[in-house]
Motif scaffolding. Structure first.
Motif, short mmCIF file in Angstrom:
data_model
loop_
_atom_site.label_atom_id
_atom_site.label_comp_id
_atom_site.label_asym_id
_atom_site.label_seq_id
_atom_site.Cartn_x
_atom_site.Cartn_y
_atom_site.Cartn_z
N SER A 74 0.82 -1.20 0.00
CA SER A 74 0.00 0.00 0.00
C SER A 74 0.86 1.26 0.00
N PHE A 75 0.30 2.34 -0.52
CA PHE A 75 0.92 3.64 -0.37
C PHE A 75 0.65 4.10 1.06
N VAL A 76 1.67 4.59 1.76
CA VAL A 76 1.56 4.93 3.18
C VAL A 76 2.06 6.35 3.41
N GLN A 77 1.31 7.07 4.24
CA GLN A 77 1.76 8.36 4.76
C GLN A 77 1.73 8.28 6.27
N LEU A 78 2.82 8.70 6.91
CA LEU A 78 2.89 8.79 8.36
C LEU A 78 3.32 10.22 8.68
N ILE A 79 2.40 10.98 9.28
CA ILE A 79 2.61 12.40 9.51
C ILE A 79 2.43 12.71 10.99
N VAL A 80 3.31 13.54 11.54
CA VAL A 80 3.24 13.97 12.94
C VAL A 80 2.70 15.39 12.98
N TYR A 81 1.75 15.63 13.89
CA TYR A 81 1.12 16.93 14.08
C TYR A 81 1.26 17.38 15.53
N ASP A 82 1.25 18.70 15.74
CA ASP A 82 1.20 19.20 17.12
C ASP A 82 -0.25 19.23 17.58
N ILE A 83 -0.47 19.67 18.81
CA ILE A 83 -1.82 19.65 19.38
C ILE A 83 -2.78 20.60 18.68
N LEU A 84 -2.24 21.60 17.95
CA LEU A 84 -3.07 22.55 17.20
C LEU A 84 -3.37 22.07 15.78
N GLY A 85 -2.81 20.93 15.40
CA GLY A 85 -3.05 20.38 14.07
C GLY A 85 -2.05 20.83 13.02
N ASN A 86 -0.99 21.51 13.45
CA ASN A 86 0.06 21.92 12.52
C ASN A 86 0.96 20.73 12.21
N LYS A 87 1.27 20.55 10.92
CA LYS A 87 2.13 19.43 10.53
C LYS A 87 3.56 19.70 10.99
N ILE A 88 4.13 18.74 11.72
CA ILE A 88 5.50 18.84 12.22
C ILE A 88 6.47 18.18 11.25
N GLU A 89 6.12 16.97 10.82
CA GLU A 89 7.02 16.23 9.95
C GLU A 89 6.27 15.11 9.23
N THR A 90 6.61 14.90 7.97
CA THR A 90 6.14 13.74 7.24
C THR A 90 7.25 12.69 7.33
N ILE A 91 6.96 11.59 8.02
CA ILE A 91 7.96 10.55 8.25
C ILE A 91 8.00 9.58 7.08
N ILE A 92 6.82 9.20 6.60
CA ILE A 92 6.73 8.28 5.46
C ILE A 92 5.78 8.88 4.43
N LEU A 120 -1.43 7.67 10.50
CA LEU A 120 -0.97 6.67 9.55
C LEU A 120 -2.09 6.47 8.53
N LYS A 121 -1.83 6.84 7.29
CA LYS A 121 -2.82 6.70 6.22
C LYS A 121 -2.34 5.67 5.21
N THR A 122 -3.22 4.75 4.87
CA THR A 122 -2.96 3.80 3.80
C THR A 122 -4.06 3.97 2.76
N GLU A 123 -4.04 3.16 1.74
CA GLU A 123 -5.07 3.25 0.71
C GLU A 123 -6.44 2.86 1.25
N ASN A 124 -6.48 2.10 2.38
CA ASN A 124 -7.74 1.57 2.88
C ASN A 124 -8.20 2.16 4.21
N GLN A 125 -7.30 2.80 4.97
CA GLN A 125 -7.70 3.29 6.29
C GLN A 125 -6.79 4.41 6.77
N SER A 126 -7.23 5.06 7.83
CA SER A 126 -6.46 6.11 8.46
C SER A 126 -6.59 5.94 9.97
N ILE A 127 -5.45 6.00 10.68
CA ILE A 127 -5.43 5.84 12.13
C ILE A 127 -4.64 7.00 12.72
N THR A 128 -5.19 7.61 13.77
CA THR A 128 -4.50 8.70 14.47
C THR A 128 -4.33 8.29 15.93
N LYS A 129 -3.11 8.47 16.45
CA LYS A 129 -2.81 8.17 17.86
C LYS A 129 -1.99 9.30 18.45
#
Length: 79
Positions: free
Chosen positions: A18-36, A64-73
């Motif tokens: 799958s195509f994967v995106q792993l992105i880190v955000y701060d508590i305000l929703g600002n993107k900190i870093e795209t890891i994958i 963590l976003k894939t072609e089929n799902q998105s999970i936030t922790k």
């Protein structure tokens, strides 16, 4: 991965290639870093996040976003 300092491991498993995106955000929703932002093969994966030198103590989220799902922790950085 809670709490962490100065790095943490993010583990996940893909059931299909799958195509994967792993992105880190701060508590305000600002993107900190795209890891994958890449196509990954199925199986277990482990990513080390080591950006805490630039960050202050607090709560951060990774999505963590894939072609089929998105999970936030959440994760907590303690310095």
């Amino acid at each position: 991965p809670n709490p962490f300092n100065p790095k943490t491991k993010i583990k996940f498993e893909l059931v299909t290639n799958s195509f994967v995106q792993l992105i880190v955000y701060d508590i305000l929703g600002n993107k900190i870093e795209t890891i994958i932002d890449d196509y990954l093969s199925k199986g277990k994966h482990e990513i080390v996040f080591e950006n805490s030198a630039k960050l202050t103590s607090g709560i951060y989220y990774y999505t963590l976003k894939t072609e089929n799902q998105s999970i936030t922790k959440s994760m907590v950085l303690l310095k």
